[in-house]
Each structure stands twice: as C-alpha cells, then as structure tokens.
Enzyme design. Structure first.
Site, PDB file in Angstrom:
ATOM      1  N   LYS A 281       0.862  -1.188   0.000  1.00 39.53           N
ATOM      2  CA  LYS A 281       0.000   0.000   0.000  1.00 39.53           C
ATOM      3  C   LYS A 281       0.897   1.236   0.000  1.00 39.53           C
ATOM      4  O   LYS A 281       1.732   1.417   0.896  1.00 39.53           O
ATOM      5  CB  LYS A 281      -0.892  -0.041   1.239  1.00 39.53           C
TER       6      LYS A 281
HETATM    7  O1  G3P Z   1      -7.966   1.855   4.967  1.00 32.93           O
HETATM    8  C1  G3P Z   1      -8.166   3.202   4.813  1.00 32.93           C
HETATM    9  C2  G3P Z   1      -9.546   3.742   5.028  1.00 32.93           C
HETATM   10  O2  G3P Z   1     -10.504   2.765   4.875  1.00 32.93           O
HETATM   11  C3  G3P Z   1      -9.699   4.614   6.224  1.00 32.93           C
HETATM   12  O3  G3P Z   1     -11.007   4.721   6.707  1.00 32.93           O
HETATM   13  O4  G3P Z   1     -12.670   5.401   8.407  1.00 32.93           O
HETATM   14  O5  G3P Z   1     -10.246   6.035   8.712  1.00 32.93           O
HETATM   15  O6  G3P Z   1     -11.638   7.140   6.972  1.00 32.93           O
HETATM   16  P1  G3P Z   1     -11.404   5.885   7.758  1.00 32.93           P
END
Ligand code: G3P
Length: 218
Positions: free
Chosen positions: A87
């Site tokens: 990633k």
């Molecule tokens: O994996 C990255 C992403 O899904 C982050 O999600 O909820 O932290 O905006 P969030």
C-alpha cells in the site's frame, strides 16, 4: 464486487472470514496502532498472521515517503507472503514506486485517493488497486459516492486495469452504493458488513415462522 475487511483486529478478521464472504484485508498504520501493534517486528509478524488467516489480498502500508525508502520497504513487505499487496500513498514518489513495483510484478494499492485526477495517475503507473476514501470526502461535505462513480466511468472508457477499491466505508448504504457504482472491491469495518444482514421485516418474519412451527408441533 469483492469484500475486504478494513481492520487489523484478528477477531474481526476471523468473524468476517468465517462468514465465507471475505476476499481480503486492508490495514494502515492507524489501524495497526489501534490494535496496539507497534514496532517493525510486531507489525511484520501481524501481517504474516493475517495472511495465514485469509485466502486473499492483504494490503500492508509503507511508511516511507521517498522513492528509495518506499521501494525498500515494499520489496521487504512483498517478500513476506504471496498475498501481500504493497500500500503506497498517492504522492509523487509513491507514483514512481508504483510504476517500479508494477514492472517487478509486485501488487500495489495506491491509498489516500481523493480525486479522479489522482486515480488516473495511479492507473497510468500500473497500480493493482486504488483506494478512494469516500467517507472522509463525505465528512467534508463532498460526495464520496460520486467520486466512485466518476472513477469507475473513467476506468471503463479508458480500459484501465486498476481495480477501484472503495475505502473509508462508514455504513451499509455506502456498500450498496459502491456495488451500484460498479466498484471492484469495498473495504469496510466489520459492523458495516454485518449491518447488511439487518432488516426488521426479516426479524419479524422469522419470529412468526418459528412461533407457527412451535404451535403446530407441540
Ligand atoms: O484503509 C483506509 C480507510 O478505509 C480509512 O477509513 O474510516 O479512517 O476514513 P477511515
């Protein structure tokens, strides 16, 4: 549409995997820290544990931001297990590194994508996946689902092979809207996946079926 779970929590990964619908896992440094996984060795061991639990792609995020560092880290991560996807953040050196990984047959997930322009660059570089963060766009009053629609449309008409991995999912409606938009993958917390199961008429209907069976079989 593939279902990935967006967590480093082993119990939640197991629960989703036991459902039989899990196609992969995504993690990031924040999710690792949330589980108390710190230090390079522990983080690496955690990736290997996840890879041994789930038969699918597992995104492991680099923390370097320069080309050489991203390449060094990415090659180390990719060598851990065949399921590892490196990633890489959507930055200039990240794009260069994605191009390099693509030439070496190493799978990549370009993360922190918030615009169609970024998605085009990542596809040109040969990313395996791009992760548009739709919930974080919604949080600042932009339409996250509209971005998914736009990227899917562009990738279709340009015949880009990069898969749209909708991330930052916050609720079950996001998952349904991503399916409608034609996203290749969603990565979601467990609670939003489990919320797809729920409908009050299902609960009421099942209760009545079971009560009627009981009445007729006493
Ligand atoms: O994996 C990255 C992403 O899904 C982050 O999600 O909820 O932290 O905006 P969030």
């Amino acid at each position: 549409m593939k279902f990935f779970i967006d967590t480093a929590n082993l119990n939640q990964i197991k629960e989703a995997n036991d459902l039989g619908i899990l196609d992969g896992v995504t993690t990031n440094p924040s999710l690792m820290a949330k589980e108390g996984i710190t230090g390079a060795e522990n983080i690496i061991n955690h990736y290997v544990t996840i890879c041994n639990m789930v038969d699918g792609d597992v995104s492991a995020e680099v923390i370097s931001t320069d080309f050489e560092g991203i390449v060094r880290e990415g090659e180390m991560l990719a060598a851990l297990h065949k399921n590892i996807v490196v990633k890489v953040p959507m930055i200039k050196d990240g794009i260069k590194a994605i191009k390099y990984f693509s030439s070496k047959g190493i799978k990549t997930n370009c993360t922190l994508v918030f615009s169609a322009g970024q998605a085009i660059l990542a596809a040109k570089a040969g990313a395996t996946y791009i992760s548009p963060f739709l919930g974080r766009l919604d949080d600042i009053s932009y339409d996250g689902i509209e971005l998914i629609n736009q990227i899917v449309h562009i990738y279709n008409i340009q015949a880009y092979e990069t898969q749209v991995l909708a991330a930052s999912i916050r609720n079950p409606v996001h998952i349904v809207k991503c399916a409608e938009a034609g996203a290749d993958v969603i990565t979601s917390p467990l609670d939003s996946i489990l919320a797809l199961l729920k409908h009050p008429l299902t609960d009421i209907g099942l209760e009545k079926f079971l009560a009627d069976y009981k009445k007729g079989n006493q």
